[in-house]
Design a protein around this motif. Structure first.
Motif, mmCIF file in Angstrom:
data_model
loop_
_atom_site.group_PDB
_atom_site.id
_atom_site.type_symbol
_atom_site.label_atom_id
_atom_site.label_comp_id
_atom_site.label_asym_id
_atom_site.label_seq_id
_atom_site.Cartn_x
_atom_site.Cartn_y
_atom_site.Cartn_z
ATOM 1 N N GLY A 118 -7.760 12.521 -1.506
ATOM 2 C CA GLY A 118 -7.611 13.914 -1.925
ATOM 3 C C GLY A 118 -6.164 14.321 -2.115
ATOM 4 N N GLY A 119 -5.258 13.339 -2.233
ATOM 5 C CA GLY A 119 -3.834 13.649 -2.386
ATOM 6 C C GLY A 119 -3.515 14.303 -3.724
ATOM 7 N N THR A 120 -2.465 15.134 -3.714
ATOM 8 C CA THR A 120 -1.986 15.717 -4.977
ATOM 9 C C THR A 120 -0.643 15.110 -5.356
ATOM 10 O OG1 THR A 120 -0.930 17.549 -3.788
ATOM 11 C CG2 THR A 120 -3.156 17.935 -4.637
ATOM 12 N N ILE A 121 0.027 14.483 -4.375
ATOM 13 C CA ILE A 121 1.339 13.874 -4.613
ATOM 14 C C ILE A 121 1.389 12.551 -3.856
ATOM 15 C CG2 ILE A 121 3.821 14.069 -4.067
ATOM 16 C CD1 ILE A 121 3.591 16.404 -5.592
ATOM 17 N N LEU A 122 1.968 11.552 -4.492
ATOM 18 C CA LEU A 122 2.232 10.298 -3.782
ATOM 19 C C LEU A 122 3.746 10.162 -3.647
ATOM 20 C CD1 LEU A 122 1.556 7.468 -2.639
ATOM 21 C CD2 LEU A 122 1.413 6.637 -4.998
ATOM 22 N N ALA A 123 4.238 10.177 -2.403
ATOM 23 C CA ALA A 123 5.680 10.067 -2.169
ATOM 24 C C ALA A 123 6.023 8.626 -1.802
ATOM 25 C CB ALA A 123 6.105 11.019 -1.051
ATOM 26 N N LEU A 124 7.004 8.075 -2.508
ATOM 27 C CA LEU A 124 7.395 6.683 -2.265
ATOM 28 C C LEU A 124 8.868 6.622 -1.842
ATOM 29 C CD1 LEU A 124 5.629 5.179 -5.410
ATOM 30 C CD2 LEU A 124 4.853 5.007 -3.028
ATOM 31 N N GLY A 125 9.185 5.596 -1.069
ATOM 32 C CA GLY A 125 10.523 5.532 -0.458
ATOM 33 C C GLY A 125 11.562 4.756 -1.249
ATOM 34 N N HIS A 126 11.403 4.645 -2.573
ATOM 35 C CA HIS A 126 12.413 3.899 -3.344
ATOM 36 C C HIS A 126 13.757 4.618 -3.278
ATOM 37 C CE1 HIS A 126 8.713 2.487 -5.721
ATOM 38 N NE2 HIS A 126 9.014 1.609 -4.784
ATOM 39 N N ASN A 127 14.789 3.865 -2.932
ATOM 40 C CA ASN A 127 16.120 4.475 -2.811
ATOM 41 C C ASN A 127 16.955 4.214 -4.079
ATOM 42 O OD1 ASN A 127 17.409 1.892 -2.572
ATOM 43 N ND2 ASN A 127 16.709 1.800 -0.450
ATOM 44 N N LEU A 128 18.181 4.707 -4.067
ATOM 45 C CA LEU A 128 19.060 4.575 -5.240
ATOM 46 C C LEU A 128 19.257 3.103 -5.627
ATOM 47 C CD1 LEU A 128 21.131 5.936 -7.229
ATOM 48 C CD2 LEU A 128 22.834 5.610 -5.454
ATOM 49 N N THR A 129 19.472 2.267 -4.616
ATOM 50 C CA THR A 129 19.728 0.848 -4.883
ATOM 51 C C THR A 129 18.493 0.205 -5.530
ATOM 52 O OG1 THR A 129 21.048 0.956 -2.875
ATOM 53 C CG2 THR A 129 20.712 -1.224 -3.817
ATOM 54 N N ASP A 130 17.290 0.571 -5.058
ATOM 55 C CA ASP A 130 16.057 0.047 -5.676
ATOM 56 C C ASP A 130 15.976 0.460 -7.148
ATOM 57 O OD1 ASP A 130 15.156 -0.850 -3.181
ATOM 58 O OD2 ASP A 130 14.158 1.047 -2.748
ATOM 59 N N PHE A 131 16.295 1.731 -7.403
ATOM 60 C CA PHE A 131 16.225 2.218 -8.783
ATOM 61 C C PHE A 131 17.164 1.434 -9.694
ATOM 62 C CE2 PHE A 131 13.755 5.860 -10.162
ATOM 63 C CZ PHE A 131 13.104 6.189 -9.001
ATOM 64 N N CYS A 132 18.390 1.198 -9.191
ATOM 65 C CA CYS A 132 19.389 0.478 -10.008
ATOM 66 C C CYS A 132 18.928 -0.956 -10.267
ATOM 67 C CB CYS A 132 20.739 0.460 -9.291
ATOM 68 S SG CYS A 132 21.403 2.101 -9.121
ATOM 69 N N GLU A 133 18.397 -1.565 -9.217
ATOM 70 C CA GLU A 133 17.921 -2.949 -9.322
ATOM 71 C C GLU A 133 16.814 -3.035 -10.382
ATOM 72 O OE1 GLU A 133 17.012 -4.533 -5.326
ATOM 73 O OE2 GLU A 133 15.209 -5.317 -6.284
ATOM 74 N N THR A 134 15.856 -2.128 -10.305
ATOM 75 C CA THR A 134 14.736 -2.150 -11.251
ATOM 76 C C THR A 134 15.223 -1.851 -12.672
ATOM 77 O OG1 THR A 134 13.269 -1.439 -9.511
ATOM 78 C CG2 THR A 134 12.462 -1.134 -11.745
ATOM 79 N N PHE A 135 16.152 -0.908 -12.783
ATOM 80 C CA PHE A 135 16.694 -0.558 -14.106
ATOM 81 C C PHE A 135 17.358 -1.778 -14.741
ATOM 82 C CE2 PHE A 135 20.399 1.528 -16.431
ATOM 83 C CZ PHE A 135 19.661 1.817 -17.563
ATOM 84 N N LEU A 136 18.197 -2.473 -13.973
ATOM 85 C CA LEU A 136 18.870 -3.654 -14.526
ATOM 86 C C LEU A 136 17.873 -4.761 -14.869
ATOM 87 C CD1 LEU A 136 22.269 -4.430 -12.756
ATOM 88 C CD2 LEU A 136 21.831 -3.712 -15.087
ATOM 89 N N MET A 137 16.868 -4.941 -14.016
ATOM 90 C CA MET A 137 15.817 -5.940 -14.303
ATOM 91 C C MET A 137 15.132 -5.610 -15.629
ATOM 92 S SD MET A 137 15.224 -8.312 -11.960
ATOM 93 C CE MET A 137 13.491 -8.740 -11.991
ATOM 94 N N ASN A 138 14.809 -4.321 -15.818
ATOM 95 C CA ASN A 138 14.120 -3.920 -17.047
ATOM 96 C C ASN A 138 15.005 -4.100 -18.274
ATOM 97 O OD1 ASN A 138 11.704 -3.329 -15.830
ATOM 98 N ND2 ASN A 138 12.214 -1.196 -15.448
ATOM 99 N N ILE A 139 16.311 -3.919 -18.100
ATOM 100 C CA ILE A 139 17.234 -4.172 -19.218
ATOM 101 C C ILE A 139 17.244 -5.674 -19.523
ATOM 102 C CG2 ILE A 139 19.707 -4.238 -19.854
ATOM 103 C CD1 ILE A 139 19.069 -1.420 -19.843
ATOM 104 N N LEU A 140 17.365 -6.495 -18.458
ATOM 105 C CA LEU A 140 17.470 -7.942 -18.661
ATOM 106 C C LEU A 140 16.237 -8.518 -19.349
ATOM 107 C CD1 LEU A 140 19.088 -8.982 -15.247
ATOM 108 C CD2 LEU A 140 20.171 -9.012 -17.479
ATOM 109 N N PHE A 141 15.067 -7.923 -19.047
ATOM 110 C CA PHE A 141 13.828 -8.427 -19.649
ATOM 111 C C PHE A 141 13.366 -7.578 -20.837
ATOM 112 C CE2 PHE A 141 13.879 -10.482 -15.560
ATOM 113 C CZ PHE A 141 13.461 -11.768 -15.871
ATOM 114 N N LYS A 142 14.236 -6.680 -21.277
ATOM 115 C CA LYS A 142 13.955 -5.780 -22.421
ATOM 116 C C LYS A 142 12.600 -5.053 -22.264
ATOM 117 C CE LYS A 142 14.098 -5.655 -27.455
ATOM 118 N NZ LYS A 142 12.709 -5.343 -27.733
ATOM 119 N N ARG A 143 12.392 -4.528 -21.052
ATOM 120 C CA ARG A 143 11.137 -3.793 -20.819
ATOM 121 C C ARG A 143 11.413 -2.305 -21.017
ATOM 122 N NH1 ARG A 143 9.749 -7.827 -15.940
ATOM 123 N NH2 ARG A 143 11.307 -6.582 -14.862
ATOM 124 N N LEU A 144 11.654 -1.952 -22.273
ATOM 125 C CA LEU A 144 12.082 -0.575 -22.564
ATOM 126 C C LEU A 144 10.977 0.433 -22.244
ATOM 127 C CD1 LEU A 144 14.020 -1.137 -25.898
ATOM 128 C CD2 LEU A 144 14.857 -1.212 -23.555
#
Ligand code: SF4
Length: 273
Positions: A118-144
């Motif tokens: 019955g949740g209305t929001i899912l809160a996740l603990g991704h931090n700044l470093t996780d975001f940067c890591e995922t962003f760079l991974m997506n650039i490297l694999f061209k997952r636009l």
């Protein structure tokens, strides 16, 4: 990000990020008149010698603060643990890695179980470093398309809203190193080891993280630059991808950019032998 009437489900692994997030949401709820207490949700992939220990920390924490806690097993929901899936795929000599399977299934279970609760929001603990890591991974694999999809200010279509809970990442502007300091200062208990697959698999993710941390030694602002770059690029890409028509999975009905089956059903079919 939140209203007092929201029913917040928090993805809790028992690690420092999710414990910090849950602790702060409890504090906010206690100070907010009429707010619902958060509910903790842990996903047990069945990773030997790791996940049970981290979930044990989450259990202890939830018990101490009187927080409702649900544990969902891969085995219950898809019939196999991550270890079983890897064994099957090794036999088939498939070239995918543990994290690929794990991420697809975990994302879907977090979403579906949050809605079931019955949740209305899912809160996740991704931090700044996780975001940067995922962003760079997506650039490297061209997952636009993935960069576009993660744009935090994007408007969600009614088709997507019908199937997906709204997700928030309240720690997304806080570097991992600061969260480490925070949990230690607050004396919060957490499970400090990392998933063995993070380093065992020949994936790039860990190397990308090491690269960011190395750059940070010389340019301490590098994570913020990457994050701001992600915000700008994801906004531009989101406009580009918004006009693309979505298909619907022929098994579960969820929206997908694939032709017929979504990644989750595709994977479930492959591992059912
Ligand atoms: S490191 Fe990979 S296998 Fe381990 S929990 Fe994360 S996504 Fe799953």
């Amino acid at each position: 990000m939140l209203k007092p009437s929201d029913k917040i489900i928090v993805g809790v692994s028992g690690g420092k990020d999710s414990i910090t997030l849950l602790y702060n949401l409890i504090k906010i709820q206690q100070k907010t008149h009429g707010a619902n207490p958060p509910i903790a949700l842990s996903i047990d992939e069945g990773i030997a010698n790791y996940r049970k220990k981290s979930i044990y920390e989450a259990q202890k924490f939830c018990k101490k603060f009187g927080i409702e806690h649900h544990i969902i097993l891969f085995k219950e929901r898809v019939g196999k643990s991550l270890e079983d899936i890897i064994d099957i795929e090794k036999v088939k000599e498939n070239n995918r890695y543990a994290c690929n399977y794990c991420a697809i299934i975990r994302r879907r279970l977090l979403n579906d179980c949050s809605l079931e609760l019955g949740g209305t929001i899912l809160a996740l603990g991704h931090n700044l470093t996780d975001f940067c890591e995922t962003f760079l991974m997506n650039i490297l694999f061209k997952r636009l398309h993935l960069i576009a999809r993660r744009n935090p200010s994007k408007k969600t279509s009614s088709d997507i809203k019908r199937y997906y809970i709204r997700k928030i990442n309240p720690l997304m502007k806080i570097p991992e190193t600061e969260i480490e300091k925070y949990v230690n200062l607050k004396n919060l208990p957490f499970y400090s080891s990392h998933c063995p697959y993070r380093t065992q698999d020949p994936i790039l993710r860990k190397r990308v993280l090491d690269f960011i941390l190395e750059c940070k030694k010389f340019s301490p602002e590098i994570e913020y630059n990457l994050f701001n770059g992600f915000l700008e690029l994801s906004e531009i890409l989101n406009k580009e991808f918004k006009s693309k028509k979505l298909n619907f999975c022929s098994i579960c009905g969820y929206p997908t950019s694939n032709e017929s089956l979504c990644n989750y059903c595709n994977l479930k079919q492959k591992i059912t032998i």
